[in-house]
Scaffold this motif. Structure first.
Motif, PDB file in Angstrom:
ATOM      1  N   TYR A   1       0.832  -1.202   0.000  1.00 55.83           N
ATOM      2  CA  TYR A   1       0.000   0.000   0.000  1.00 55.83           C
ATOM      3  C   TYR A   1       0.867   1.253   0.000  1.00 55.83           C
ATOM      4  N   GLY A   2       0.409   2.262  -0.717  1.00 56.27           N
ATOM      5  CA  GLY A   2       0.982   3.594  -0.667  1.00 56.27           C
ATOM      6  C   GLY A   2      -0.129   4.595  -0.906  1.00 56.27           C
TER       7      GLY A   2
ATOM      8  N   ILE B   1      -4.141   7.125  -4.694  1.00 49.97           N
ATOM      9  CA  ILE B   1      -4.736   8.288  -5.334  1.00 49.97           C
ATOM     10  C   ILE B   1      -4.493   8.247  -6.846  1.00 49.97           C
ATOM     11  N   LEU B   2      -3.288   7.859  -7.266  1.00 49.95           N
ATOM     12  CA  LEU B   2      -3.000   7.754  -8.692  1.00 49.95           C
ATOM     13  C   LEU B   2      -3.861   6.685  -9.356  1.00 49.95           C
ATOM     14  N   ASP B   3      -4.029   5.540  -8.697  1.00 50.04           N
ATOM     15  CA  ASP B   3      -4.851   4.471  -9.265  1.00 50.04           C
ATOM     16  C   ASP B   3      -6.304   4.922  -9.408  1.00 50.04           C
ATOM     17  N   ALA B   4      -6.793   5.660  -8.409  1.00 49.07           N
ATOM     18  CA  ALA B   4      -8.164   6.170  -8.492  1.00 49.07           C
ATOM     19  C   ALA B   4      -8.280   7.231  -9.579  1.00 49.07           C
TER      20      ALA B   4
ATOM     21  N   TYR C   1      -9.191   2.075  -2.744  1.00 46.22           N
ATOM     22  CA  TYR C   1      -9.069   0.632  -2.493  1.00 46.22           C
ATOM     23  C   TYR C   1     -10.181   0.093  -1.593  1.00 46.22           C
ATOM     24  N   GLY C   2     -10.584   0.882  -0.605  1.00 47.31           N
ATOM     25  CA  GLY C   2     -11.642   0.446   0.314  1.00 47.31           C
ATOM     26  C   GLY C   2     -12.685   1.530   0.464  1.00 47.31           C
TER      27      GLY C   2
ATOM     28  N   ASN D   1       3.299   8.408   3.785  1.00 49.47           N
ATOM     29  CA  ASN D   1       2.528   7.998   2.605  1.00 49.47           C
ATOM     30  C   ASN D   1       1.393   7.039   2.971  1.00 49.47           C
ATOM     31  N   TYR D   2       0.789   7.268   4.115  1.00 51.48           N
ATOM     32  CA  TYR D   2      -0.232   6.344   4.641  1.00 51.48           C
ATOM     33  C   TYR D   2      -1.600   7.011   4.656  1.00 51.48           C
ATOM     34  N   LEU D   3      -2.554   6.454   3.939  1.00 49.93           N
ATOM     35  CA  LEU D   3      -3.947   6.899   3.976  1.00 49.93           C
ATOM     36  C   LEU D   3      -4.055   8.414   3.791  1.00 49.93           C
ATOM     37  N   LEU D   4      -3.382   8.920   2.773  1.00 47.17           N
ATOM     38  CA  LEU D   4      -3.321  10.369   2.579  1.00 47.17           C
ATOM     39  C   LEU D   4      -4.689  10.984   2.340  1.00 47.17           C
ATOM     40  N   TRP D   5      -5.534  10.312   1.590  1.00 45.30           N
ATOM     41  CA  TRP D   5      -6.893  10.819   1.349  1.00 45.30           C
ATOM     42  C   TRP D   5      -7.733  10.692   2.619  1.00 45.30           C
ATOM     43  N   GLN D   6      -7.685   9.517   3.228  1.00 47.85           N
ATOM     44  CA  GLN D   6      -8.583   9.200   4.342  1.00 47.85           C
ATOM     45  C   GLN D   6      -8.245   9.968   5.620  1.00 47.85           C
TER      46      GLN D   6
END
Length: 241
Positions: free
Chosen positions: A149-150, A155-158, A175-176, A196-201
């Motif tokens: 995970y990164g 974010i890039l994948d989304a 991812y979730g 680099n952990y759960l930057l959006w969340q």
């Protein structure tokens, strides 16, 4: 001008009411390697000790009212570690899934994995899928394992699949997407960064930096962090009159 409040978990003087504790907690389980080095044992032994602590704190979390516990087990950057360490980690993950999935079922815990599946050994991916399927009915607590995970990768994948529609539409591509944003982010080992952990969340998560190395992070340390959350005033960009 008064100094800002510290993010250190040691600031809490007395426990807070259980109702004020977080329901979704994310942890950066840092310090396995340093723990091993200080004891003169292998890094692999440090990772095994850290995995034992994940299981123990998951049980504590369920008892303390946490509904989702997310742990950072292997990052997209961890592939750069020595090959022997990576191989040992992969073998340990596979073994832990086999041994602990029945225990999670008995404890009513649901297991989820977030991260990229590409590049992971297909047999390990099968075990991850199997664990998710077997524990899908768990209702006591959800254990989310961030594996390969990164936060930037997520974010890039989304973004690669995003066709517009606003924040909710973008979130649905993470991812979730059904998982909660963490109320509280804990990092052990005394380091003070999110790595680099759960930057959006974690945009509005409270953060507590705990001094203990992860294998030393016991129930008392965990409760201290949960209590620290209960002393915070969460405004989400607003103003409390």
């Amino acid at each position: 001008m008064p100094a800002p409040p510290s993010a250190d978990a040691t600031d809490v003087a007395s426990p807070v009411d259980a109702a004020e504790r977080p329901r979704a907690v994310a942890i950066i389980t840092d310090g396995n390697g340093r723990w091993a080095q200080r004891r003169g044992v292998s890094v692999a032994e440090g990772h095994r000790a850290g995995a034992d602590v994940v299981r123990a704190r998951l049980r504590d979390a369920a008892e303390l009212g946490v509904e989702e516990l997310t742990v950072f087990s292997f990052s997209t950057e961890n592939w750069s570690r020595p090959a022997a360490e990576v191989q040992a980690l992969m073998a340990m993950f596979a073994d832990r899934i086999d041994r602990e999935t029945p225990e999670l079922i008995e404890e009513g815990a649901r297991m989820r994995f977030i991260g990229r599946r590409e590049g992971v050994d297909p047999e390990l991916v099968e075990k991850m899928d199997w664990a998710e399927q077997q524990t899908a009915g768990g209702e006591n607590i959800t254990l989310v394992v961030a594996f390969n995970y990164g936060g930037r990768a997520e974010i890039l994948d989304a973004a690669a699949k995003y066709d517009g529609g606003g924040e909710d539409a973008f979130r649905s591509l993470l991812y979730g997407p059904d998982l909660r944003d963490p109320d509280l982010l804990i990092r052990t080992s005394g380091e003070q960064r999110v790595s680099n952990y759960l930057l959006w969340q974690c945009a509005y998560s409270e953060i507590v930096f705990a001094p203990e190395l992860w294998p030393d992070f016991d129930r008392a340390a965990f409760e201290r962090c949960l209590d620290a959350y209960g002393t915070r005033e969460r405004r989400f960009g607003g103003r409390v009159s």
